[in-house]
Scaffold this motif. Structure first.
Motif, PDB file in Angstrom:
ATOM      1  N   VAL A 182       0.996  -1.436  -0.031  1.00 39.11           N
ATOM      2  CA  VAL A 182       0.143  -0.042   0.228  1.00 39.11           C
ATOM      3  C   VAL A 182       0.963   1.172   0.009  1.00 39.11           C
ATOM      4  O   VAL A 182       1.061   1.332   0.291  1.00 39.11           O
ATOM      5  CB  VAL A 182      -0.973   0.304   1.281  1.00 39.11           C
ATOM      6  CG1 VAL A 182      -1.578   1.556   1.406  1.00 39.11           C
ATOM      7  CG2 VAL A 182      -1.619  -1.004   1.161  1.00 39.11           C
ATOM      8  N   GLU A 183       0.725   2.597  -1.358  1.00 40.86           N
ATOM      9  CA  GLU A 183       1.255   3.494  -1.344  1.00 40.86           C
ATOM     10  C   GLU A 183       0.861   5.135  -0.473  1.00 40.86           C
ATOM     11  O   GLU A 183      -0.263   4.451  -0.438  1.00 40.86           O
ATOM     12  CB  GLU A 183       1.868   3.501  -2.331  1.00 40.86           C
ATOM     13  CG  GLU A 183       2.144   4.782  -2.915  1.00 40.86           C
ATOM     14  CD  GLU A 183       2.641   5.396  -4.212  1.00 40.86           C
ATOM     15  OE1 GLU A 183       3.605   6.480  -4.169  1.00 40.86           O
ATOM     16  OE2 GLU A 183       1.913   4.915  -4.913  1.00 40.86           O
ATOM     17  N   LEU A 184       1.100   4.897   0.409  1.00 38.36           N
ATOM     18  CA  LEU A 184       0.967   5.823   1.923  1.00 38.36           C
ATOM     19  C   LEU A 184       1.552   7.547   1.077  1.00 38.36           C
ATOM     20  O   LEU A 184       2.384   7.487   1.250  1.00 38.36           O
ATOM     21  CB  LEU A 184       1.238   5.734   3.359  1.00 38.36           C
ATOM     22  CG  LEU A 184       0.986   4.510   3.826  1.00 38.36           C
ATOM     23  CD1 LEU A 184       1.567   4.448   4.999  1.00 38.36           C
ATOM     24  CD2 LEU A 184      -0.628   4.455   3.549  1.00 38.36           C
ATOM     25  N   LEU A 185       0.505   8.078   0.627  1.00 42.12           N
ATOM     26  CA  LEU A 185       1.067   8.982  -0.251  1.00 42.12           C
ATOM     27  C   LEU A 185       0.939  10.652   0.937  1.00 42.12           C
ATOM     28  O   LEU A 185      -0.231  10.583   1.420  1.00 42.12           O
ATOM     29  CB  LEU A 185      -0.133  10.260  -1.019  1.00 42.12           C
ATOM     30  CG  LEU A 185      -0.578   9.107  -2.695  1.00 42.12           C
ATOM     31  CD1 LEU A 185      -2.076   9.492  -3.280  1.00 42.12           C
ATOM     32  CD2 LEU A 185       1.400   8.866  -3.008  1.00 42.12           C
ATOM     33  N   PRO A 186       1.863  11.529   0.823  1.00 38.75           N
ATOM     34  CA  PRO A 186       1.752  12.622   1.862  1.00 38.75           C
ATOM     35  C   PRO A 186       0.656  13.856   1.399  1.00 38.75           C
ATOM     36  O   PRO A 186       0.433  13.419   0.232  1.00 38.75           O
ATOM     37  CB  PRO A 186       3.176  13.428   1.446  1.00 38.75           C
ATOM     38  CG  PRO A 186       3.543  12.571   0.456  1.00 38.75           C
ATOM     39  CD  PRO A 186       2.499  11.911  -0.635  1.00 38.75           C
ATOM     40  N   THR A 187       0.506  14.118   2.905  1.00 39.49           N
ATOM     41  CA  THR A 187      -1.091  14.704   2.859  1.00 39.49           C
ATOM     42  C   THR A 187      -0.739  16.337   3.000  1.00 39.49           C
ATOM     43  O   THR A 187      -1.794  17.015   2.438  1.00 39.49           O
ATOM     44  CB  THR A 187      -1.829  14.912   3.792  1.00 39.49           C
ATOM     45  OG1 THR A 187      -1.319  15.250   5.855  1.00 39.49           O
ATOM     46  CG2 THR A 187      -1.886  13.032   4.558  1.00 39.49           C
ATOM     47  N   GLY A 188       0.268  16.526   3.682  1.00 43.72           N
ATOM     48  CA  GLY A 188       1.152  18.148   3.305  1.00 43.72           C
ATOM     49  C   GLY A 188       0.842  18.375   4.405  1.00 43.72           C
ATOM     50  O   GLY A 188       1.425  19.476   5.811  1.00 43.72           O
ATOM     51  N   HIS A 189       0.603  17.403   5.647  1.00 40.60           N
ATOM     52  CA  HIS A 189       0.286  17.851   7.004  1.00 40.60           C
ATOM     53  C   HIS A 189       1.431  17.117   7.562  1.00 40.60           C
ATOM     54  O   HIS A 189       1.293  16.094   7.865  1.00 40.60           O
ATOM     55  CB  HIS A 189      -1.463  18.003   7.811  1.00 40.60           C
ATOM     56  CG  HIS A 189      -2.195  18.580   8.892  1.00 40.60           C
ATOM     57  ND1 HIS A 189      -1.131  17.706  10.479  1.00 40.60           N
ATOM     58  CD2 HIS A 189      -2.162  19.388   9.607  1.00 40.60           C
ATOM     59  CE1 HIS A 189      -1.563  18.374  11.030  1.00 40.60           C
ATOM     60  NE2 HIS A 189      -2.040  19.909  11.029  1.00 40.60           N
ATOM     61  N   PRO A 190       1.985  17.887   8.600  1.00 40.05           N
ATOM     62  CA  PRO A 190       2.673  16.795   9.017  1.00 40.05           C
ATOM     63  C   PRO A 190       2.158  16.089  10.402  1.00 40.05           C
ATOM     64  O   PRO A 190       3.198  15.039  10.121  1.00 40.05           O
ATOM     65  CB  PRO A 190       3.992  18.509  10.296  1.00 40.05           C
ATOM     66  CG  PRO A 190       3.854  19.636   9.039  1.00 40.05           C
ATOM     67  CD  PRO A 190       1.748  19.328   9.247  1.00 40.05           C
ATOM     68  N   GLY A 191       1.609  16.694  10.866  1.00 39.46           N
ATOM     69  CA  GLY A 191       1.320  15.652  11.708  1.00 39.46           C
ATOM     70  C   GLY A 191      -0.002  14.601  10.979  1.00 39.46           C
ATOM     71  O   GLY A 191       0.508  13.190  11.742  1.00 39.46           O
ATOM     72  N   VAL A 192      -0.237  14.344  10.430  1.00 41.15           N
ATOM     73  CA  VAL A 192      -0.900  13.051  10.007  1.00 41.15           C
ATOM     74  C   VAL A 192       0.416  12.585   8.706  1.00 41.15           C
ATOM     75  O   VAL A 192       0.322  11.275   9.469  1.00 41.15           O
ATOM     76  CB  VAL A 192      -2.155  14.079   8.829  1.00 41.15           C
ATOM     77  CG1 VAL A 192      -2.683  12.488   8.383  1.00 41.15           C
ATOM     78  CG2 VAL A 192      -2.392  14.849   9.218  1.00 41.15           C
ATOM     79  N   ASP A 193       1.196  12.813   8.200  1.00 39.77           N
ATOM     80  CA  ASP A 193       2.020  12.006   7.949  1.00 39.77           C
ATOM     81  C   ASP A 193       3.540  11.814   8.955  1.00 39.77           C
ATOM     82  O   ASP A 193       3.641  10.403   8.467  1.00 39.77           O
ATOM     83  CB  ASP A 193       3.143  13.636   6.944  1.00 39.77           C
ATOM     84  CG  ASP A 193       2.016  14.134   5.617  1.00 39.77           C
ATOM     85  OD1 ASP A 193       0.691  12.935   5.598  1.00 39.77           O
ATOM     86  OD2 ASP A 193       2.651  15.480   5.260  1.00 39.77           O
ATOM     87  N   ALA A 194       3.737  12.379  10.029  1.00 41.39           N
ATOM     88  CA  ALA A 194       4.006  11.125  10.456  1.00 41.39           C
ATOM     89  C   ALA A 194       3.305  10.203  10.597  1.00 41.39           C
ATOM     90  O   ALA A 194       4.129   9.015  11.244  1.00 41.39           O
ATOM     91  CB  ALA A 194       4.868  11.799  12.089  1.00 41.39           C
TER      92      ALA A 194
END
Length: 68
Positions: A19-31
């Motif tokens: 599963v490829e996880l795409l960055p959301t642009g929000h640091p907390g969510v991406d972490a």
């Protein structure tokens, strides 16, 4: 994925989920999403602690958005 051992019991043969996880642009969510990537190849028994950690991180991120 589960297989069977020589004795006939189940053996955890966890593999990558692909599963490829795409960055959301929000640091907390991406972490939090980055923590999920660490689960590839890890036995399912170890997933609960990571899921709980990610859930708490996302809940904290949402609470912070409400405060802003």
């Amino acid at each position: 994925m589960t297989g069977t051992s020589e004795g006939g019991g189940p053996v955890d043969t966890a593999g990558p989920l692909g599963v490829e996880l795409l960055p959301t642009g929000h640091p907390g969510v991406d972490a939090g999403l980055a923590r999920l990537e660490a689960l590839d190849g890890v036995p399912a028994e170890a997933h609960v602690a990571v899921y709980e950690d990610v859930h708490q991180r996302l809940a904290d991120t949402l609470a912070a958005l409400d405060r802003d």
